[in-house]
Design a protein around this motif. Structure first.
Motif, short mmCIF file in Angstrom:
data_model
loop_
_atom_site.label_atom_id
_atom_site.label_comp_id
_atom_site.label_asym_id
_atom_site.label_seq_id
_atom_site.Cartn_x
_atom_site.Cartn_y
_atom_site.Cartn_z
N GLY A 178 0.82 -1.21 0.00
CA GLY A 178 0.00 0.00 0.00
C GLY A 178 0.85 1.25 0.00
N GLU A 179 0.47 2.22 0.82
CA GLU A 179 1.13 3.53 0.83
C GLU A 179 2.58 3.43 1.26
OE1 GLU A 179 0.31 8.03 2.61
OE2 GLU A 179 -1.04 6.39 3.06
N GLN A 180 2.88 2.54 2.22
CA GLN A 180 4.25 2.39 2.69
C GLN A 180 5.16 1.87 1.57
OE1 GLN A 180 5.95 3.36 5.00
NE2 GLN A 180 7.71 2.02 5.27
N LYS A 181 4.69 0.89 0.82
CA LYS A 181 5.49 0.34 -0.28
C LYS A 181 5.70 1.39 -1.36
CE LYS A 181 5.77 -3.85 -3.12
NZ LYS A 181 5.09 -5.12 -3.46
N GLN A 182 4.65 2.15 -1.65
CA GLN A 182 4.78 3.22 -2.63
C GLN A 182 5.74 4.29 -2.16
OE1 GLN A 182 0.80 4.59 -3.33
NE2 GLN A 182 0.11 2.67 -4.23
N PHE A 183 5.71 4.60 -0.84
CA PHE A 183 6.62 5.61 -0.29
C PHE A 183 8.08 5.19 -0.44
CE2 PHE A 183 9.16 6.97 3.39
CZ PHE A 183 9.17 8.34 3.17
N LEU A 186 5.73 19.73 4.39
CA LEU A 186 6.33 20.57 3.34
C LEU A 186 6.41 22.01 3.81
CD1 LEU A 186 5.63 20.41 -0.45
CD2 LEU A 186 5.64 22.62 0.70
N GLY A 187 5.31 22.52 4.39
CA GLY A 187 5.31 23.89 4.89
C GLY A 187 6.29 24.08 6.03
N MET A 243 7.19 12.08 2.13
CA MET A 243 7.38 12.55 0.77
C MET A 243 7.18 14.07 0.65
SD MET A 243 8.42 11.80 -2.16
CE MET A 243 8.58 10.06 -1.79
N PRO A 244 6.14 14.66 1.27
CA PRO A 244 6.03 16.13 1.22
C PRO A 244 7.25 16.84 1.83
CG PRO A 244 3.94 15.19 1.88
CD PRO A 244 4.94 14.06 1.86
N ALA A 245 7.82 16.26 2.89
CA ALA A 245 9.02 16.86 3.49
C ALA A 245 10.19 16.84 2.52
CB ALA A 245 9.39 16.13 4.78
N MET A 246 10.36 15.75 1.80
CA MET A 246 11.43 15.66 0.81
C MET A 246 11.20 16.65 -0.33
SD MET A 246 11.96 11.51 0.73
CE MET A 246 13.44 11.59 -0.28
N MET A 247 9.95 16.85 -0.70
CA MET A 247 9.65 17.86 -1.73
C MET A 247 10.00 19.25 -1.21
SD MET A 247 5.98 16.31 -3.00
CE MET A 247 5.61 17.78 -3.98
N GLY A 248 9.78 19.48 0.09
CA GLY A 248 10.15 20.76 0.68
C GLY A 248 11.65 21.00 0.64
N PHE A 249 12.44 19.95 0.86
CA PHE A 249 13.90 20.09 0.77
C PHE A 249 14.32 20.50 -0.64
CE2 PHE A 249 14.04 17.15 4.54
CZ PHE A 249 14.67 18.04 5.39
N MET A 250 13.69 19.93 -1.66
CA MET A 250 14.02 20.29 -3.04
C MET A 250 13.65 21.74 -3.32
SD MET A 250 13.07 16.87 -5.21
CE MET A 250 13.87 17.55 -6.66
N LEU A 251 12.50 22.17 -2.79
CA LEU A 251 12.10 23.57 -2.94
C LEU A 251 13.10 24.50 -2.30
CD1 LEU A 251 9.95 25.79 -3.57
CD2 LEU A 251 8.93 25.25 -1.36
N LEU A 252 13.59 24.13 -1.12
CA LEU A 252 14.55 24.97 -0.41
C LEU A 252 15.86 25.09 -1.17
CD1 LEU A 252 14.15 23.81 3.30
CD2 LEU A 252 13.57 26.02 2.34
N SER A 253 16.28 24.00 -1.77
CA SER A 253 17.59 24.00 -2.44
C SER A 253 17.67 25.09 -3.50
CB SER A 253 17.85 22.62 -3.06
OG SER A 253 17.82 21.62 -2.08
N GLY A 254 16.62 25.22 -4.30
CA GLY A 254 16.64 26.23 -5.35
C GLY A 254 16.68 27.64 -4.81
N ALA A 313 -6.70 22.79 7.28
CA ALA A 313 -7.74 22.53 6.29
C ALA A 313 -7.84 21.04 5.99
CB ALA A 313 -7.46 23.31 5.01
N ILE A 314 -9.02 20.60 5.61
CA ILE A 314 -9.25 19.19 5.30
C ILE A 314 -8.43 18.81 4.06
CG2 ILE A 314 -10.96 17.48 4.61
CD1 ILE A 314 -13.03 19.05 6.13
N GLY A 315 -7.65 17.77 4.19
CA GLY A 315 -6.82 17.30 3.09
C GLY A 315 -5.46 17.96 3.02
N LEU A 316 -5.27 19.04 3.81
CA LEU A 316 -4.00 19.77 3.76
C LEU A 316 -3.02 19.25 4.81
CD1 LEU A 316 -2.79 22.13 2.13
CD2 LEU A 316 -3.50 23.67 3.97
#
Length: 263
Positions: free
Chosen positions: A86-91, A227-228, A150-161, A218-221
């Protein structure tokens, strides 16, 4: 008073017609029961039993780590295998691809910087600003109680730039001043005076914009909240540390003669 008979009793008391007359079924037969799954699932030729669970705000990596810790106390039959799907394997699969993408991105940034500044030292100095963001991001996630996802890793990529861009602004302006005759110390001080304001404006503007995401109200956020948090902590702390370490590294490592002769 009414007695509730077991379904087996009803069946066994059923009369069967025989040549010698009617006799109850219990005289010639008996019934037994076994518990079986209502649905049989297979993976290949093996039987499977799937256990589902839903999470609210916790990171899937943290939840599964707690599950594995508890499962250490459980002894499974040697013929039984357990696998996280499931989600863990996908992660896990996504995390491996993300790490590979980050490595490729870092090398592309390095080659681009070498082409811009014609200096490996300066290019590596600018890349050094990326780990500075990880320090602030990690502190923020620990303080809030978020975990790597995964959102945290996306945040790291955002920070790098963003952080690399801030370091480029400081160093590029200082190099321009050195080519006009300033020594490297005065050139970097002038760069700090002029470039600090836009750098801080960028960092704090992005941080304020990420506050609703980091709160996750917020719901879903709530799943994007890491990431934030990474963006806010990494930008604030990373920017302040960049304004300290990049100038020091520039004054220490840059060769004035090489910069002037290149011009």
């Amino acid at each position: 008073m009414f007695l509730r008979l077991h379904p087996f009793s009803t069946i066994l008391n059923t009369l069967i017609v025989t040549p010698k007359g009617k006799i109850p079924l219990s005289k010639i037969a008996k019934l037994d029961s076994n518990k079986e799954p209502s649905t049989i699932t297979r993976d290949g030729l093996n039987y499977t039993l799937e256990v589902y669970g839903n999470r609210e705000k916790g990171a899937i990596s943290h939840i599964m780590a707690n599950l594995e810790e508890q499962l250490q106390k459980v002894k499974l039959n040697p013929n039984v295998e357990m696998e996280q799907i499931g989600e863990q394997k996908q992660f896990k699969a996504s995390a491996e691809r993300m790490v590979g993408a980050i490595i490729v991105a870092v090398f592309l940034i390095l080659f681009t910087l070498i082409g811009m500044f014609h200096s490996v030292k300066i290019s590596l100095m600018i890349l050094f600003s990326i780990p500075l963001t990880i320090i602030g991001a990690s502190w923020t996630m620990l303080a809030i109680g978020y975990h790597v996802s995964m959102p945290a890793m996306m945040g790291f990529m955002l920070l790098s730039g963003i952080i690399v861009n801030n370091a480029i602004l400081l160093i590029h302006f200082a190099l321009e001043q050195m080519k006009e005759g300033m020594n490297k110390r005065d050139a970097m001080l002038e760069s700090i005076k002029i470039r600090t304001r836009p750098v801080l404006m960028t960092a704090f503007a992005v941080s304020v914009g990420m506050l609703p995401v980091a709160q996750g109200t917020a719901i879903g956020l709530e799943r994007l909240a890491p990431l934030g948090a990474v963006a806010i902590g990494g930008l604030v702390v990373g920017t302040l540390m960049t304004l300290i370490f990049i100038p020091v590294g520039f004054v220490w490592l840059v060769d004035e003669k090489a910069v002037i002769s290149e011009d």
